[in-house]
Design a protein around this motif. Sequence first.
Motif, PDB file in Angstrom:
ATOM      1  N   ILE A  58       0.842  -1.210   0.000  1.00 36.06           N
ATOM      2  CA  ILE A  58       0.000   0.000   0.000  1.00 36.06           C
ATOM      3  C   ILE A  58       0.877   1.261   0.000  1.00 36.06           C
ATOM      4  O   ILE A  58       2.101   1.149   0.101  1.00 36.06           O
ATOM      5  CB  ILE A  58      -0.939   0.055   1.228  1.00 36.06           C
ATOM      6  N   ASP A  59       0.207   2.408  -0.095  1.00 35.43           N
ATOM      7  CA  ASP A  59       0.834   3.716   0.103  1.00 35.43           C
ATOM      8  C   ASP A  59       1.776   4.117  -1.038  1.00 35.43           C
ATOM      9  O   ASP A  59       2.978   3.875  -0.980  1.00 35.43           O
ATOM     10  CB  ASP A  59       1.597   3.696   1.451  1.00 35.43           C
ATOM     11  N   PHE A  60       1.214   4.777  -2.053  1.00 37.81           N
ATOM     12  CA  PHE A  60       1.979   5.020  -3.272  1.00 37.81           C
ATOM     13  C   PHE A  60       2.320   6.454  -3.683  1.00 37.81           C
ATOM     14  O   PHE A  60       2.942   6.628  -4.736  1.00 37.81           O
ATOM     15  CB  PHE A  60       1.275   4.340  -4.453  1.00 37.81           C
ATOM     16  N   PRO A  61       1.931   7.466  -2.914  1.00 36.99           N
ATOM     17  CA  PRO A  61       2.176   8.821  -3.444  1.00 36.99           C
ATOM     18  C   PRO A  61       3.636   9.158  -3.700  1.00 36.99           C
ATOM     19  O   PRO A  61       3.932  10.025  -4.507  1.00 36.99           O
ATOM     20  CB  PRO A  61       1.615   9.753  -2.358  1.00 36.99           C
ATOM     21  N   GLN A  62       4.539   8.481  -3.026  1.00 39.43           N
ATOM     22  CA  GLN A  62       5.957   8.840  -3.165  1.00 39.43           C
ATOM     23  C   GLN A  62       6.687   7.965  -4.188  1.00 39.43           C
ATOM     24  O   GLN A  62       7.900   8.066  -4.324  1.00 39.43           O
ATOM     25  CB  GLN A  62       6.661   8.741  -1.806  1.00 39.43           C
ATOM     26  N   MET A  63       5.966   7.124  -4.909  1.00 42.73           N
ATOM     27  CA  MET A  63       6.649   6.231  -5.854  1.00 42.73           C
ATOM     28  C   MET A  63       7.476   7.021  -6.858  1.00 42.73           C
ATOM     29  O   MET A  63       7.073   8.088  -7.302  1.00 42.73           O
ATOM     30  CB  MET A  63       5.618   5.407  -6.620  1.00 42.73           C
ATOM     31  N   VAL A  64       8.640   6.487  -7.204  1.00 39.27           N
ATOM     32  CA  VAL A  64       9.472   7.172  -8.197  1.00 39.27           C
ATOM     33  C   VAL A  64       9.887   6.221  -9.313  1.00 39.27           C
ATOM     34  O   VAL A  64       9.852   4.999  -9.155  1.00 39.27           O
ATOM     35  CB  VAL A  64      10.755   7.797  -7.581  1.00 39.27           C
ATOM     36  N   GLU A  79       9.751  16.739   2.273  1.00 36.90           N
ATOM     37  CA  GLU A  79       9.585  17.512   3.500  1.00 36.90           C
ATOM     38  C   GLU A  79       8.916  16.672   4.579  1.00 36.90           C
ATOM     39  O   GLU A  79       9.318  16.649   5.737  1.00 36.90           O
ATOM     40  CB  GLU A  79       8.677  18.711   3.225  1.00 36.90           C
ATOM     41  N   GLN A  80       7.847  15.992   4.146  1.00 38.04           N
ATOM     42  CA  GLN A  80       7.053  15.187   5.065  1.00 38.04           C
ATOM     43  C   GLN A  80       7.903  14.060   5.668  1.00 38.04           C
ATOM     44  O   GLN A  80       7.865  13.818   6.855  1.00 38.04           O
ATOM     45  CB  GLN A  80       5.886  14.597   4.281  1.00 38.04           C
ATOM     46  N   LEU A  81       8.682  13.417   4.796  1.00 38.54           N
ATOM     47  CA  LEU A  81       9.539  12.329   5.273  1.00 38.54           C
ATOM     48  C   LEU A  81      10.580  12.864   6.254  1.00 38.54           C
ATOM     49  O   LEU A  81      10.850  12.252   7.280  1.00 38.54           O
ATOM     50  CB  LEU A  81      10.247  11.637   4.103  1.00 38.54           C
ATOM     51  N   ALA A  82      11.140  14.011   5.925  1.00 36.16           N
ATOM     52  CA  ALA A  82      12.142  14.598   6.807  1.00 36.16           C
ATOM     53  C   ALA A  82      11.499  14.964   8.141  1.00 36.16           C
ATOM     54  O   ALA A  82      12.112  14.825   9.193  1.00 36.16           O
ATOM     55  CB  ALA A  82      12.756  15.823   6.154  1.00 36.16           C
ATOM     56  N   GLY A  83      10.248  15.377   8.084  1.00 35.16           N
ATOM     57  CA  GLY A  83       9.522  15.755   9.295  1.00 35.16           C
ATOM     58  C   GLY A  83       9.275  14.591  10.235  1.00 35.16           C
ATOM     59  O   GLY A  83       9.015  14.760  11.412  1.00 35.16           O
ATOM     60  N   ALA A  97       7.175  18.217  -1.522  1.00 33.66           N
ATOM     61  CA  ALA A  97       6.320  18.168  -0.331  1.00 33.66           C
ATOM     62  C   ALA A  97       6.509  16.857   0.424  1.00 33.66           C
ATOM     63  O   ALA A  97       6.564  16.831   1.655  1.00 33.66           O
ATOM     64  CB  ALA A  97       4.851  18.339  -0.730  1.00 33.66           C
ATOM     65  N   ILE A  98       6.619  15.752  -0.324  1.00 32.95           N
ATOM     66  CA  ILE A  98       6.780  14.453   0.329  1.00 32.95           C
ATOM     67  C   ILE A  98       8.155  14.345   0.989  1.00 32.95           C
ATOM     68  O   ILE A  98       8.282  13.815   2.086  1.00 32.95           O
ATOM     69  CB  ILE A  98       6.509  13.301  -0.662  1.00 32.95           C
TER      70      ILE A  98
END
Length: 407
Positions: A267-273, A348-352, A345-346
């Motif tokens: 699951i969870d795909f917004p950060q796929m590269v 940033e989110q991961l770093a957060g 944005a992602i």
Amino acid sequence: MKLDTKAMRHLAAEDWRVLAAVEQGTKNHDLVPTAVIEKLSRLRGGPSSVSKSISALAKTSLIGKVKEAKYDGYRLTYGGIDYLALHAYAQQNVVYSVGTRVGVGKESDIIMVADHAGTQKVLKIHRLGRISFRTVKANRDYLRKSRGQGQGGSWMYLSKLAAMKEYAFMKALREEGFDVPEPIAQSRHTIVMAFVDSFPLRQVSEVGDPAGLYADLIGLILRLAKHGLIHGDFNEFNILIREERSTTKNETTGTEEETIKVTPVLIDFPQMVSMEHANAEMYFDRDVNCIKRFFDRRFHFVSTQPGPYFKDAKKTVGKDGARRLDAAVEASGFTKKMLKDLEAAIAEQLAGRGEEGEAPGTDEEEDEDDDDDDEGDEENDSDVSDEEDEPSREQDKAVQQDRQGSK
Ligand code: ADP
Ligand code: MG
């Protein structure tokens, strides 16, 4: 951020039109002036009807009034856009009732929902930009600049992009036969997908065959690579473990034996590269190492095989007729700028989250409710359709199941 659907059934058709008008106006106005709302909502009752709806919406915090030097205007709130998405689902008969929240991350709320038939589904509400951008200067500056050129850096735009990208990948992966939840619908910053009756790998303390599961997961990383993709957050929170029990008869002893087959569901795909991404190797290695580290720590399993390595995986991209999913999704309407905005944005989110790539709640206890702006924990089951009738018995049952399902 809590999804409170209580006010939904009290909204009149005019109120929905005015809410939709504020959303539409947001495309061209940072603050939507009353005159624009009037024009876009085209209510028969004219300005007085519009102003009645505006106060109803402001009272329930679906829109917020902002006073500025030149003019007063309105802005859609998270609550307002949540309602618009739910309203769309209700009208498409995708969602009839909203159950309990089963998960909350820093980037999303995961909520059980059900349709008229009582079929449970999962609503994922993206909340990108919920935590303020303050960690990685380059990303923050980039997003600020992007925001200056329109709504590039706004939470609404970024959350919408995350939902669109996640839905597009879920669909593409599913079509290729990957074990991912079935995507059902997408609206604004949300998606609805099938509920997977499972446990996150994070909660699994023991498996019969760690080597087998490890091989499946590494196989999954390599299969994604073949299709041109890297998951980018391949960790124990984003791998759901589905157990399938079956009984077989032992021919020699004549007894029934139960076998449990465990299948990982991703699951969870917004950060796929893409495998073509400038930092692809770093993302690939991070995914691989995440699994290695987890299997070592949790199951004391260390593979005797080194790798897999990015350079080998790279050679397999598109081989044996594997469809390039990175290209397919990019071709489905994502501009380079959209992908870049979302990526910043992602990141940033991961770093957060703290340590990069580490999911929230790194302690051993399950941290089910780490949402700081959540007052109380009361259930908020409610029906989101426009019908004014009481929920049926089946409905109650569905909500009950929701509750049990989330325990
Ligand atoms: P986030 O982007 O916030 O990490 P995820 O998509 O990873 O959100 O979902 C968070 C959690 O919600 C997962 O770890 C899992 O426990 C649960 N979850 C998400 N989607 C499903 C689903 N389709 N079926 C069952 N549980 C799910
Ligand atoms: Mg996740």
